[in-house]
Design a protein around this motif. Structure first.
Motif, mmCIF file in Angstrom:
data_model
loop_
_atom_site.group_PDB
_atom_site.id
_atom_site.type_symbol
_atom_site.label_atom_id
_atom_site.label_comp_id
_atom_site.label_asym_id
_atom_site.label_seq_id
_atom_site.Cartn_x
_atom_site.Cartn_y
_atom_site.Cartn_z
ATOM 1 N N MET A 1 7.456 -7.458 -0.236
ATOM 2 C CA MET A 1 7.503 -6.042 0.042
ATOM 3 C C MET A 1 7.143 -5.282 -1.236
ATOM 4 N N ALA A 2 6.385 -4.232 -1.093
ATOM 5 C CA ALA A 2 5.963 -3.421 -2.236
ATOM 6 C C ALA A 2 7.177 -2.825 -2.931
ATOM 7 N N LYS A 3 7.032 -2.707 -4.254
ATOM 8 C CA LYS A 3 8.056 -2.035 -5.045
ATOM 9 C C LYS A 3 7.455 -0.746 -5.575
ATOM 10 N N SER A 4 8.274 0.268 -5.657
ATOM 11 C CA SER A 4 7.758 1.551 -6.114
ATOM 12 C C SER A 4 7.295 1.461 -7.559
ATOM 13 N N PHE A 5 6.385 2.335 -7.914
ATOM 14 C CA PHE A 5 5.907 2.413 -9.288
ATOM 15 C C PHE A 5 7.028 2.941 -10.171
ATOM 16 N N ILE A 6 7.106 2.426 -11.390
ATOM 17 C CA ILE A 6 8.065 2.934 -12.367
ATOM 18 C C ILE A 6 7.365 3.104 -13.714
ATOM 19 N N ALA A 7 7.846 4.067 -14.469
ATOM 20 C CA ALA A 7 7.297 4.308 -15.804
ATOM 21 C C ALA A 7 8.036 3.426 -16.796
ATOM 22 N N GLY A 8 7.273 2.805 -17.675
ATOM 23 C CA GLY A 8 7.863 1.949 -18.695
ATOM 24 C C GLY A 8 7.069 2.017 -19.979
ATOM 25 N N ARG A 9 7.472 1.210 -20.944
ATOM 26 C CA ARG A 9 6.794 1.210 -22.243
ATOM 27 C C ARG A 9 5.348 0.754 -22.146
ATOM 28 N N ARG A 10 5.063 -0.143 -21.249
ATOM 29 C CA ARG A 10 3.703 -0.692 -21.130
ATOM 30 C C ARG A 10 2.797 0.144 -20.243
ATOM 31 N N GLY A 11 3.353 1.118 -19.582
ATOM 32 C CA GLY A 11 2.589 1.946 -18.656
ATOM 33 C C GLY A 11 3.356 2.117 -17.371
ATOM 34 N N ILE A 12 2.645 2.388 -16.331
ATOM 35 C CA ILE A 12 3.250 2.553 -15.012
ATOM 36 C C ILE A 12 3.048 1.244 -14.270
ATOM 37 N N THR A 13 4.149 0.657 -13.822
ATOM 38 C CA THR A 13 4.052 -0.644 -13.169
ATOM 39 C C THR A 13 4.486 -0.548 -11.709
ATOM 40 N N GLY A 14 3.903 -1.420 -10.924
ATOM 41 C CA GLY A 14 4.239 -1.516 -9.515
ATOM 42 C C GLY A 14 3.957 -2.930 -9.037
ATOM 43 N N TYR A 15 4.426 -3.254 -7.859
ATOM 44 C CA TYR A 15 4.239 -4.586 -7.306
ATOM 45 C C TYR A 15 3.817 -4.464 -5.849
ATOM 46 N N LEU A 16 2.780 -5.209 -5.474
ATOM 47 C CA LEU A 16 2.300 -5.257 -4.096
ATOM 48 C C LEU A 16 2.136 -6.713 -3.688
ATOM 49 N N GLU A 17 2.553 -7.037 -2.486
ATOM 50 C CA GLU A 17 2.341 -8.378 -1.948
ATOM 51 C C GLU A 17 0.912 -8.501 -1.428
ATOM 52 N N VAL A 18 0.495 -9.717 -1.165
ATOM 53 C CA VAL A 18 -0.876 -9.993 -0.741
ATOM 54 C C VAL A 18 -1.293 -9.174 0.491
ATOM 55 N N PRO A 19 -0.497 -9.115 1.569
ATOM 56 C CA PRO A 19 -0.935 -8.326 2.726
ATOM 57 C C PRO A 19 -1.088 -6.831 2.401
ATOM 58 N N GLU A 20 -0.237 -6.326 1.520
ATOM 59 C CA GLU A 20 -0.331 -4.911 1.136
ATOM 60 C C GLU A 20 -1.589 -4.668 0.303
#
Length: 188
Positions: free
Chosen positions: A1-20
């Motif tokens: 399941m996708a995870k919302s984007f979050i701001a961090g030291r390395r930039g803006i990160t997010g996670y998407l699964e293969v179907p997404e």
């Protein structure tokens, strides 16, 4: 399941699964196809270099018209002249953003710098505009109708499926915007 984007030291990160990621890749490709102009064989190279398109016309597809609206209301001549001067570069910037975002879909975890976040925001917005037109969203009542569809198991027709896709893309874009704002507030 996708995870919302979050701001961090390395930039803006997010996670998407293969179907997404596959869904977004297809949506981005569909919008790119809509935006790619039919280039006439007799195109003037100087006009192309300057970004002019004298053969342009108002799009007949309402979704494409939503992506490329008339900039001047109540004056068809001025609207066409403005379209001739700007539509090519507008199409190119939209296609560029969609392609850039699509390239990021090769990995599960997205790490976006400010420029990539901008491209993603543009790409998601264009997908949402097309879906909103296809779903006939004109006001809050229409938006509420679309947001009522919440479960993929309930998608038994094209409209309910498109509603779920619209809701997913809207959530993803909202998540990205919130992460960009958080990053700006933190001064990173």
């Amino acid at each position: 399941m996708a995870k919302s984007f979050i701001a961090g030291r390395r930039g803006i990160t997010g996670y998407l699964e293969v179907p997404e990621r596959d869904l977004l890749r297809k949506l981005f490709a569909d919008v790119i196809t809509m935006l790619e102009p039919d280039t006439p064989a007799h195109e003037d190279p100087l006009a192309a270099l300057l970004g002019l398109d004298m053969d342009v016309s108002v799009p007949s597809d309402p979704a494409l018209l939503r992506l490329l609206p008339d900039a001047v209301k109540d004056d068809a001549g001025a609207a066409l002249e403005f379209r001739q001067l700007t539509e090519r570069s507008l199409r190119e910037s939209k296609i560029g953003a969609l392609r850039a975002a699509s390239l990021d879909l090769d990995k599960d975890k997205l790490v976006l710098d400010p420029e990539a976040a901008k491209m993603w925001s543009m790409a998601l917005n264009d997908v949402r505009l097309v879906l909103a037109e296809r779903l006939d969203i004109r006001d809050e009542t229409d938006a509420d109708r679309v947001h009522r569809v919440q479960d993929w198991g309930d998608a038994d027709d094209v409209e309910s499926y498109l509603s779920l896709v619209y809701n997913f893309v809207s959530w993803l874009q909202e998540s990205l915007v919130q992460a960009v704002l958080a990053r700006m507030k933190s001064g990173r």
